[in-house]
Every structure is written in C-alpha cells, then in structure tokens.
Design an enzyme around this catalytic site. Structure first.
Site, PDB file in Angstrom:
ATOM      1  N   LYS A 115       3.038  25.421 -10.585  1.00 20.68           N
ATOM      2  CA  LYS A 115       4.087  24.410 -10.402  1.00 20.68           C
ATOM      3  C   LYS A 115       5.401  25.022  -9.948  1.00 20.68           C
ATOM      4  O   LYS A 115       6.136  24.422  -9.172  1.00 20.68           O
ATOM      5  CB  LYS A 115       4.297  23.623 -11.692  1.00 20.68           C
ATOM      6  N   LYS A 198      -6.530  20.539  -7.288  1.00 21.74           N
ATOM      7  CA  LYS A 198      -6.697  19.489  -8.297  1.00 21.74           C
ATOM      8  C   LYS A 198      -6.076  18.166  -7.815  1.00 21.74           C
ATOM      9  O   LYS A 198      -5.011  18.177  -7.206  1.00 21.74           O
ATOM     10  CB  LYS A 198      -5.985  19.976  -9.573  1.00 21.74           C
ATOM     11  N   LYS A 201      -0.727  13.907  -9.599  1.00 23.49           N
ATOM     12  CA  LYS A 201       0.288  12.870  -9.321  1.00 23.49           C
ATOM     13  C   LYS A 201       1.313  13.366  -8.312  1.00 23.49           C
ATOM     14  O   LYS A 201       1.892  12.587  -7.580  1.00 23.49           O
ATOM     15  CB  LYS A 201       1.063  12.531 -10.605  1.00 23.49           C
TER      16      LYS A 201
HETATM   17  N1  AQP Z   1      -7.490  16.257 -11.529  1.00 19.91           N
HETATM   18  C1  AQP Z   1      -7.784  16.106 -12.809  1.00 19.91           C
HETATM   19  N2  AQP Z   1      -9.072  16.127 -13.225  1.00 19.91           N
HETATM   20  C2  AQP Z   1      -9.399  15.958 -14.543  1.00 19.91           C
HETATM   21  N3  AQP Z   1      -8.463  15.750 -15.496  1.00 19.91           N
HETATM   22  C3  AQP Z   1      -7.172  15.713 -15.128  1.00 19.91           C
HETATM   23  N4  AQP Z   1      -6.034  15.517 -15.804  1.00 19.91           N
HETATM   24  C4  AQP Z   1      -4.978  15.569 -14.970  1.00 19.91           C
HETATM   25  N5  AQP Z   1      -5.402  15.790 -13.716  1.00 19.91           N
HETATM   26  C5  AQP Z   1      -6.756  15.888 -13.778  1.00 19.91           C
HETATM   27  C6  AQP Z   1      -5.987  15.287 -17.247  1.00 19.91           C
HETATM   28  O1  AQP Z   1      -5.227  14.102 -17.466  1.00 19.91           O
HETATM   29  C7  AQP Z   1      -4.542  14.251 -18.697  1.00 19.91           C
HETATM   30  C8  AQP Z   1      -3.115  13.875 -18.497  1.00 19.91           C
HETATM   31  O2  AQP Z   1      -2.523  14.742 -17.569  1.00 19.91           O
HETATM   32  P1  AQP Z   1      -0.953  14.752 -17.420  1.00 19.91           P
HETATM   33  O3  AQP Z   1      -0.502  13.551 -16.719  1.00 19.91           O
HETATM   34  O4  AQP Z   1      -0.334  14.926 -18.725  1.00 19.91           O
HETATM   35  O5  AQP Z   1      -0.575  16.056 -16.660  1.00 19.91           O
HETATM   36  P2  AQP Z   1      -1.124  16.857 -15.473  1.00 19.91           P
HETATM   37  O6  AQP Z   1      -2.383  17.564 -15.874  1.00 19.91           O
HETATM   38  O7  AQP Z   1      -0.041  17.759 -15.036  1.00 19.91           O
HETATM   39  O8  AQP Z   1      -1.429  15.750 -14.398  1.00 19.91           O
HETATM   40  P3  AQP Z   1      -1.079  15.721 -12.891  1.00 19.91           P
HETATM   41  O9  AQP Z   1      -1.570  14.459 -12.335  1.00 19.91           O
HETATM   42  O10 AQP Z   1      -1.549  16.955 -12.204  1.00 19.91           O
HETATM   43  O11 AQP Z   1       0.488  15.623 -12.858  1.00 19.91           O
HETATM   44  P4  AQP Z   1       1.496  16.439 -12.021  1.00 19.91           P
HETATM   45  O12 AQP Z   1       1.166  16.256 -10.601  1.00 19.91           O
HETATM   46  O13 AQP Z   1       2.805  15.809 -12.424  1.00 19.91           O
HETATM   47  O14 AQP Z   1       1.363  17.862 -12.466  1.00 19.91           O
HETATM   48  C9  AQP Z   1      -4.731  15.692 -19.182  1.00 19.91           C
HETATM   49  O15 AQP Z   1      -5.723  15.708 -20.192  1.00 19.91           O
HETATM   50  C10 AQP Z   1      -5.232  16.398 -17.959  1.00 19.91           C
HETATM   51  O16 AQP Z   1      -6.103  17.460 -18.303  1.00 19.91           O
END
Ligand code: AQP
Length: 335
Positions: A115, A198, A201
């Site tokens: 990140k 991955k 968001k």
């Molecule tokens: N691509 C993914 N595949 C499987 N599981 C996922 N999770 C996130 N992306 C995937 C799971 O969703 C839960 C909540 O995630 P989060 O919103 O707290 O944070 P994150 O993992 O940082 O999600 P993003 O979408 O990737 O957000 P950004 O882009 O802001 O960094 C967690 O259990 C995570 O494992």
C-alpha cells in the site's frame, strides 16, 4: 473472567464499495459461521482512515457495510454488529499493543509495503501500525477464531505474536492465541483485469471488480470484459493453477455455486470462455441481485440501521470494557 471457547471477531473497512472479494473471502463465510460461534462483526472505520476518507462519504459507507452484513444473511438479533470507532476500547488496547509489538515485526508486513509503495515516507503512521489495532480488535473480545480472506493471514499471525508476547512478558495466559478461519473456494479473489493482483476497493479500474451495488447489466459487462487467455478451459487442476485468470474465474464460480473447484473444472473442461462467462454472469446475477436489493431496502430505513448499530455498540462495550480493565490491571496501571 469466563473465557469464551468459540468466539469470532471480524471486520470490514468502509473505505469504498464492497466487492466480490469482500463477499466471497469474508462476508459469505461470516454467514455460515453464525450458528456455530458467538460473533462480533465490526465496521472498521478506524482502519479506513489510515488512508484519506472523504468525511462526506464515510458515514454513508459505514452504513452501507452494515447493510451489506445484514443483506448477506447475518442476523442482527443473534450477532453483534457494530462500528469500531463507537467502541473506544479498541483504540485503547491498540495503544497498549503498540508497546508490545516490535518494529521488526511490523516492518515485515507485506500489505504495508504494497500500500505504501515508493511513498513510504509520506503515508500515515496509522497505516504502518494498522496490524496492532487489528490485534486489539480481535483480542479485546478474547476472540478465539477470525474468519478473513487470505490477504489478512500475515496480520493474523502478528496478532498471535502479540498475544503470545503479552502473555510471556506478564506471565499470564490472559489472551487467547486466535486461529484464522480461511476457507471456501475463493479465499483470494483476484482483479478481473489482472490475475496477479488482488481484487481491491482501491484499484483505479472499475472493471477490476464486481461491486455488491452493481446492476445486473454492469455485472454482465464486467464479466464479459474480464481478462482471459486464448486457450479453452483446462480439464485438470494442475493446468488450471498455472493460468491465473482462468483460476480466478473458476474459483469465483465454485464459491458462488457452493461447489468444489474440481467439479467446475470437470463441467467446463475443453469449453470456450465465452460459454463459461455466460453461465458465470447468470450465476453471479442470481446470487448478488437479492443482496443488492435487500441492501437498498435496508439503506432506506436509517432508523432500523441506527438501532442495530446502537444495540451492537452496547453489547460490544459490555464485553470489551472488562477485558480492557483486566489488561490494565495486569500491566500495573492504577484503576
Ligand atoms: N480480493 C479479496 N479476496 C478475498 N478476500 C478479500 N478481502 C478483501 N479483499 C479480498 C477480505 O475482505 C475482508 C474485509 O477487507 P477490508 O475491507 O477490511 O480490507 P482490505 O483487505 O484492505 O480490502 P480491499 O478491498 O483490498 O481494500 P483496499 O483497496 O482499501 O485496500 C477481509 O477479511 C479481507 O481478507
């Protein structure tokens, strides 16, 4: 204090529109665990602000994640659904854990490296210490199990290290060593534009992810445009595993269908992607449309949402407060 034996904590950030990765990697699994475990599901807004969030949209996103939990099938009468910043014990224990975790441990976190990228001097201190707050989110409830996507595995290992070090330093067995629950056929859903990244968001491309708020038409467009390779679908798992985009789409199919990867591979062996994608569109729309429409209904009833979150806050605080008090006593603070 009575220690739970089957208690879950997990959270989702209100940092953007929820996508299929959040649903298949986390929320869908929460739903299946609610009968067996005592559950605490949290909208982790303190984590969201580790990167900039527009104050005009943050509150609405927080409500939207709550609505997504309920619309996906989490029963708010049986489980604790609440907002992290409304339970101050998370941040308080987070500070205590900042003093337990070691710099070297945090320096190894790959999510921070991904990140922060080349900009590590300019990102927030919160982004760096995020995993210590995550440890507090879990341990403030003495949670024994944590259902997460595969991307959170390393942070959970750090939580275990923090619990262990605290227990060793203070010669106690107060904190449990929580177990990850990473299961299902889509533990890491990848971008629809790049099978090595991955689904996230924060990906600038809208076509990289399917959102829970997408219309049927949008879902169809995104799946049809999803990157694939020129070969027909493979007939065995070994070949599938060497083709990242095919593996991703088949994993999504298997998970939405609640079937094993093997069965879907056998069903589509040798077929063209165009046919497979048509079926995937139908399946995704049939599974996601009811959730989207329920989310919209819940979002129209703000009074209901507020009452769910107020109840959740109160029950979360009633568990978190005595754990924090005991932790402070163990450390040697005045009460
Ligand atoms: N691509 C993914 N595949 C499987 N599981 C996922 N999770 C996130 N992306 C995937 C799971 O969703 C839960 C909540 O995630 P989060 O919103 O707290 O944070 P994150 O993992 O940082 O999600 P993003 O979408 O990737 O957000 P950004 O882009 O802001 O960094 C967690 O259990 C995570 O494992």
């Amino acid at each position: 204090m009575e220690k739970p034996t089957k208690r879950i904590l997990s959270g989702v950030q209100p940092s953007g529109d929820l996508h299929l990765g959040n649903y298949l990697g986390a929320i869908k699994n929460f739903v299946s665990l609610q009968e067996e475990y005592e559950c605490f599901f949290c909208v982790v807004d303190l984590h969201a602000i580790t990167v900039w969030q527009d104050p005009k949209v943050l509150a609405n996103k927080t409500r939207e994640v709550t609505a997504a939990f309920i619309a996906s099938g989490i029963n708010p009468n049986k489980n604790n659904i609440f907002v992290q910043s409304q339970v101050p014990q998370h941040a308080q224990l987070g500070w205590l854990f900042n003093c337990v975790a070691r710099m070297g441990w945090l320096n190894r976190m790959t999510q921070f490296k991904d990140k922060a990228g080349k900009n590590s001097e300019n990102v927030s201190v919160g982004l760096f210490s995020y995993p210590t707050l995550m440890a507090a989110d879990i341990l403030i409830y003495l949670a024994t199990h944590v259902p997460v996507g595969d991307d959170q595995k390393q942070h959970l290992e750090l939580t275990r290290d923090i619990a262990q070090k605290f227990n060793n330093d203070f010669k106690t067995d107060f904190f449990p060593i929580p177990e990850p629950l990473i299961f299902g056929e889509a533990t890491r859903v990848m971008s629809l534009r790049d099978g090595s990244k991955k689904m996230s968001k924060s990906d600038p491309s809208d076509y990289s992810r399917i959102m829970l708020t997408d219309s049927a038409e949008k879902i169809s467009q995104k799946i049809k445009k999803a990157k694939t390779d020129p070969l027909p679908l493979p007939d065995n798992l070994d070949d599938l595993k060497s083709r990242s985009e095919a593996l991703n789409l088949i994993s999504i199919f298997a998970s939405l269908h609640d079937t094993s990867l093997e069965k879907i591979v056998a069903e589509y062996a040798g077929k063209e992607f165009s046919l497979f994608k048509r079926d995937l569109v139908d399946l995704a729309v049939s599974k996601l449309e009811p959730i989207t429409s329920e989310m919209n209904k819940i979002m129209d009833d703000q009074e209901y949402l507020e009452s769910v979150l107020n109840n959740g806050k109160e029950s979360a605080i009633s568990v978190a407060e005595p754990v924090l008090a005991k932790t402070k006593e163990i450390i040697g603070f005045l009460s």
